[in-house]
Design a protein around this motif. Sequence first.
Motif, PDB file in Angstrom:
ATOM      1  N   GLN A  41       0.819  -1.204   0.000  1.00  8.76           N
ATOM      2  CA  GLN A  41       0.000   0.000   0.000  1.00  8.76           C
ATOM      3  C   GLN A  41       0.856   1.258   0.000  1.00  8.76           C
ATOM      4  OE1 GLN A  41      -2.347  -1.615   3.396  1.00  8.76           O
ATOM      5  NE2 GLN A  41      -4.086  -0.677   2.357  1.00  8.76           N
ATOM      6  N   THR A  42       1.977   1.208   0.709  1.00 12.12           N
ATOM      7  CA  THR A  42       2.885   2.353   0.738  1.00 12.12           C
ATOM      8  C   THR A  42       3.449   2.635  -0.646  1.00 12.12           C
ATOM      9  OG1 THR A  42       3.496   1.902   3.033  1.00 12.12           O
ATOM     10  CG2 THR A  42       4.986   3.297   1.758  1.00 12.12           C
ATOM     11  N   LEU A  43       3.873   1.574  -1.341  1.00 12.89           N
ATOM     12  CA  LEU A  43       4.422   1.749  -2.686  1.00 12.89           C
ATOM     13  C   LEU A  43       3.351   2.210  -3.666  1.00 12.89           C
ATOM     14  CD1 LEU A  43       6.840  -1.310  -2.971  1.00 12.89           C
ATOM     15  CD2 LEU A  43       7.431   1.090  -2.668  1.00 12.89           C
ATOM     16  N   ARG A  44       2.139   1.724  -3.469  1.00 16.38           N
ATOM     17  CA  ARG A  44       1.050   2.152  -4.357  1.00 16.38           C
ATOM     18  C   ARG A  44       0.772   3.636  -4.168  1.00 16.38           C
ATOM     19  NH1 ARG A  44      -0.900   0.571  -8.971  1.00 16.38           N
ATOM     20  NH2 ARG A  44      -0.569  -1.550  -8.231  1.00 16.38           N
ATOM     21  N   LYS A  45       0.761   4.115  -2.931  1.00 13.01           N
ATOM     22  CA  LYS A  45       0.543   5.540  -2.684  1.00 13.01           C
ATOM     23  C   LYS A  45       1.655   6.371  -3.306  1.00 13.01           C
ATOM     24  CE  LYS A  45      -1.788   4.807   1.749  1.00 13.01           C
ATOM     25  NZ  LYS A  45      -1.652   4.959   3.209  1.00 13.01           N
ATOM     26  N   LYS A  46       2.881   5.908  -3.174  1.00  9.82           N
ATOM     27  CA  LYS A  46       4.017   6.613  -3.752  1.00  9.82           C
ATOM     28  C   LYS A  46       3.865   6.702  -5.268  1.00  9.82           C
ATOM     29  CE  LYS A  46       9.042   6.263  -4.293  1.00  9.82           C
ATOM     30  NZ  LYS A  46      10.247   5.440  -3.964  1.00  9.82           N
ATOM     31  N   TRP A  47       3.456   5.602  -5.891  1.00  9.55           N
ATOM     32  CA  TRP A  47       3.267   5.585  -7.343  1.00  9.55           C
ATOM     33  C   TRP A  47       2.147   6.540  -7.748  1.00  9.55           C
ATOM     34  CZ3 TRP A  47      -0.798   4.307 -10.579  1.00  9.55           C
ATOM     35  CH2 TRP A  47      -0.479   4.133 -11.930  1.00  9.55           C
ATOM     36  N   GLN A  48       1.048   6.531  -6.995  1.00 10.09           N
ATOM     37  CA  GLN A  48      -0.105   7.371  -7.326  1.00 10.09           C
ATOM     38  C   GLN A  48       0.207   8.862  -7.256  1.00 10.09           C
ATOM     39  OE1 GLN A  48      -3.146   4.724  -4.909  1.00 10.09           O
ATOM     40  NE2 GLN A  48      -4.190   6.447  -5.862  1.00 10.09           N
ATOM     41  N   SER A  49       1.198   9.247  -6.473  1.00  8.95           N
ATOM     42  CA  SER A  49       1.510  10.670  -6.343  1.00  8.95           C
ATOM     43  C   SER A  49       2.081  11.249  -7.629  1.00  8.95           C
ATOM     44  CB  SER A  49       2.502  10.882  -5.203  1.00  8.95           C
ATOM     45  OG  SER A  49       3.754  10.272  -5.489  1.00  8.95           O
ATOM     46  N   ASP A  50       2.640  10.414  -8.492  1.00 12.80           N
ATOM     47  CA  ASP A  50       3.264  10.895  -9.731  1.00 12.80           C
ATOM     48  C   ASP A  50       2.711  10.245 -10.997  1.00 12.80           C
ATOM     49  OD1 ASP A  50       5.162  12.652  -8.462  1.00 12.80           O
ATOM     50  OD2 ASP A  50       6.256  10.855  -7.844  1.00 12.80           O
ATOM     51  N   ASN A  51       1.832   9.265 -10.853  1.00 18.05           N
ATOM     52  CA  ASN A  51       1.342   8.522 -12.020  1.00 18.05           C
ATOM     53  C   ASN A  51      -0.159   8.326 -11.950  1.00 18.05           C
ATOM     54  OD1 ASN A  51       4.040   7.356 -13.323  1.00 18.05           O
ATOM     55  ND2 ASN A  51       4.224   7.165 -11.106  1.00 18.05           N
ATOM     56  N   GLN A  52      -0.734   7.971 -13.079  1.00 11.67           N
ATOM     57  CA  GLN A  52      -2.137   7.622 -13.117  1.00 11.67           C
ATOM     58  C   GLN A  52      -2.343   6.536 -14.177  1.00 11.67           C
ATOM     59  OE1 GLN A  52      -4.397  11.069 -14.218  1.00 11.67           O
ATOM     60  NE2 GLN A  52      -3.329  11.386 -16.134  1.00 11.67           N
ATOM     61  N   TRP A  53      -3.470   5.833 -14.053  1.00 12.71           N
ATOM     62  CA  TRP A  53      -3.750   4.759 -14.993  1.00 12.71           C
ATOM     63  C   TRP A  53      -4.259   5.316 -16.320  1.00 12.71           C
ATOM     64  CZ3 TRP A  53      -4.840   4.603  -9.800  1.00 12.71           C
ATOM     65  CH2 TRP A  53      -4.255   3.571  -9.075  1.00 12.71           C
ATOM     66  N   ASP A  54      -4.043   4.568 -17.375  1.00 12.21           N
ATOM     67  CA  ASP A  54      -4.632   4.922 -18.662  1.00 12.21           C
ATOM     68  C   ASP A  54      -6.139   4.716 -18.585  1.00 12.21           C
ATOM     69  OD1 ASP A  54      -2.282   5.453 -20.451  1.00 12.21           O
ATOM     70  OD2 ASP A  54      -1.758   3.426 -19.833  1.00 12.21           O
ATOM     71  N   LYS A  55      -6.880   5.513 -19.318  1.00 12.15           N
ATOM     72  CA  LYS A  55      -8.330   5.352 -19.404  1.00 12.15           C
ATOM     73  C   LYS A  55      -8.677   4.771 -20.765  1.00 12.15           C
ATOM     74  CE  LYS A  55     -10.882   6.394 -16.733  1.00 12.15           C
ATOM     75  NZ  LYS A  55     -11.422   5.632 -15.571  1.00 12.15           N
ATOM     76  N   TYR A  56      -9.604   3.832 -20.770  1.00 13.63           N
ATOM     77  CA  TYR A  56      -9.996   3.198 -22.022  1.00 13.63           C
ATOM     78  C   TYR A  56     -10.635   4.215 -22.957  1.00 13.63           C
ATOM     79  CZ  TYR A  56     -12.733   0.496 -25.338  1.00 13.63           C
ATOM     80  OH  TYR A  56     -13.279   0.000 -26.489  1.00 13.63           O
ATOM     81  N   THR A  57     -10.182   4.209 -24.203  1.00  9.64           N
ATOM     82  CA  THR A  57     -10.718   5.110 -25.225  1.00  9.64           C
ATOM     83  C   THR A  57     -11.355   4.275 -26.328  1.00  9.64           C
ATOM     84  OG1 THR A  57      -8.973   6.732 -24.787  1.00  9.64           O
ATOM     85  CG2 THR A  57     -10.192   6.959 -26.858  1.00  9.64           C
ATOM     86  N   LYS A  58     -12.656   4.398 -26.481  1.00 12.86           N
ATOM     87  CA  LYS A  58     -13.370   3.599 -27.464  1.00 12.86           C
ATOM     88  C   LYS A  58     -12.938   3.972 -28.877  1.00 12.86           C
ATOM     89  CE  LYS A  58     -18.041   2.265 -28.913  1.00 12.86           C
ATOM     90  NZ  LYS A  58     -19.498   2.462 -28.682  1.00 12.86           N
ATOM     91  N   GLY A  59     -12.623   2.952 -29.662  1.00  9.43           N
ATOM     92  CA  GLY A  59     -12.294   3.158 -31.070  1.00  9.43           C
ATOM     93  C   GLY A  59     -10.916   3.733 -31.327  1.00  9.43           C
ATOM     94  N   ARG A  60     -10.010   3.691 -30.345  1.00  9.57           N
ATOM     95  CA  ARG A  60      -8.674   4.250 -30.573  1.00  9.57           C
ATOM     96  C   ARG A  60      -7.915   3.407 -31.590  1.00  9.57           C
ATOM     97  NH1 ARG A  60      -3.928   2.322 -28.187  1.00  9.57           N
ATOM     98  NH2 ARG A  60      -4.133   0.519 -26.810  1.00  9.57           N
ATOM     99  N   ASP A  61      -6.994   4.022 -32.287  1.00  5.59           N
ATOM    100  CA  ASP A  61      -6.171   3.309 -33.266  1.00  5.59           C
ATOM    101  C   ASP A  61      -5.122   2.482 -32.545  1.00  5.59           C
ATOM    102  OD1 ASP A  61      -7.522   4.393 -35.434  1.00  5.59           O
ATOM    103  OD2 ASP A  61      -6.216   6.159 -35.517  1.00  5.59           O
ATOM    104  N   LEU A  62      -5.170   1.170 -32.743  1.00  9.90           N
ATOM    105  CA  LEU A  62      -4.198   0.289 -32.113  1.00  9.90           C
ATOM    106  C   LEU A  62      -2.914   0.253 -32.936  1.00  9.90           C
ATOM    107  CD1 LEU A  62      -6.519  -2.684 -31.110  1.00  9.90           C
ATOM    108  CD2 LEU A  62      -5.721  -0.818 -29.680  1.00  9.90           C
ATOM    109  N   PRO A  63      -1.773   0.086 -32.296  1.00  8.89           N
ATOM    110  CA  PRO A  63      -0.504   0.037 -33.033  1.00  8.89           C
ATOM    111  C   PRO A  63      -0.465  -1.156 -33.982  1.00  8.89           C
ATOM    112  CG  PRO A  63      -0.138   0.040 -30.647  1.00  8.89           C
ATOM    113  CD  PRO A  63      -1.599  -0.087 -30.864  1.00  8.89           C
ATOM    114  N   SER A  64       0.426  -1.086 -34.935  1.00  5.88           N
ATOM    115  CA  SER A  64       0.608  -2.195 -35.876  1.00  5.88           C
ATOM    116  C   SER A  64       2.083  -2.567 -35.920  1.00  5.88           C
ATOM    117  CB  SER A  64       0.117  -1.799 -37.275  1.00  5.88           C
ATOM    118  OG  SER A  64       0.823  -0.664 -37.740  1.00  5.88           O
ATOM    119  N   SER A  65       2.397  -3.651 -36.605  1.00  4.21           N
ATOM    120  CA  SER A  65       3.780  -4.094 -36.820  1.00  4.21           C
ATOM    121  C   SER A  65       4.509  -4.414 -35.522  1.00  4.21           C
ATOM    122  CB  SER A  65       4.567  -3.023 -37.601  1.00  4.21           C
ATOM    123  OG  SER A  65       3.947  -2.738 -38.829  1.00  4.21           O
ATOM    124  N   TYR A  66       3.804  -4.938 -34.552  1.00  6.23           N
ATOM    125  CA  TYR A  66       4.470  -5.382 -33.339  1.00  6.23           C
ATOM    126  C   TYR A  66       4.673  -6.903 -33.407  1.00  6.23           C
ATOM    127  CZ  TYR A  66      -0.489  -6.078 -32.278  1.00  6.23           C
ATOM    128  OH  TYR A  66      -1.809  -6.415 -32.349  1.00  6.23           O
TER     129      TYR A  66
END
Length: 301
Positions: A41-66
């Motif tokens: 929980q301590t590490l999660r709080k530390k991470w949350q202070s500088d980062n955030q999760w991606d939010k799902y975007t409907k219909g976004r262009d997915l990468p290719s050639s991976y």
Amino acid sequence: MANDTKEPAHASKKARAPDLKYQSPFPMNLNRPFISASRAQTLRKKWQSDNQWDKYTKGRDLPSSYKYVAVHTKSHQWLSSLPNEHDRPSGCIVEISWMLFDDEENCIESKQYLLKPHGYDEINQMATRESHGITTELVNKHGSNANSVLSEFITILQKLPQDGFIIAHGMKRENIIFENSLNSEQLVVWKAASKCDTYEDSLVKYLPDDIKKKNTKHLQNMKFGLHISKLHGFIGGDQEVSIDVYIAYACVQMTWDIFSYYKLHASDAELRWQQYKPRPRHMLPSSEGARLCAKRMKYGL
């Protein structure tokens, strides 16, 4: 980002007095009163202070050639997070991170999603305290729709070339978790994709000779594969990453580094994960001496 993880209330010593007639099957540190935030929980709080999760975007262009998809998940269930407990039932995904790499090993996408509850009501408290620090309140507030994110992930796997890999550290665990989280149609795609497990102990023989020499005793007594942060340190990775092993995207980064190292030494056939492997006879030696001898031969010690 505001921190939504609720701190557990302090319990009185009288209320938490141990029952002398009861012996807990868990080590003391896993049965402690809810008096403070755990390391996860301590590490999660530390991470949350500088980062955030991606939010799902409907219909976004997915990468290719991976060509490669490195993935790591966190589960709502504690048992799925315990090391070396891969044969036990596992839970649903609460956090998923993946990175896509092309044929030249360039990263072309990095995503990390927190998923709203699906197939469960509450995240196991032990998983929150000891594994990833994610609470039910957190996923309800900041999570994306699980079906949408998992559909996006499966669409990526559908375009994975035949000579590519899904890469994970502990594929047996990840496989069970995905089986608990995907629908029947999605499972067809997941099962058909080629996979690599960087946790596979048969790859340990490719570690540098000086590492094997310094850790001979540890490797001989190793029941399964090496913990991700330990293995990452062995191949010369950034030691600072190891403090964030409870964060999914950090595990993906380390998994990719480990795969890149093994890829320089092992063949595709050796890298390919097999869900059901025949058990060699030498895995059941008749004596301790024979077991250690088999380990030395297997790992090139």
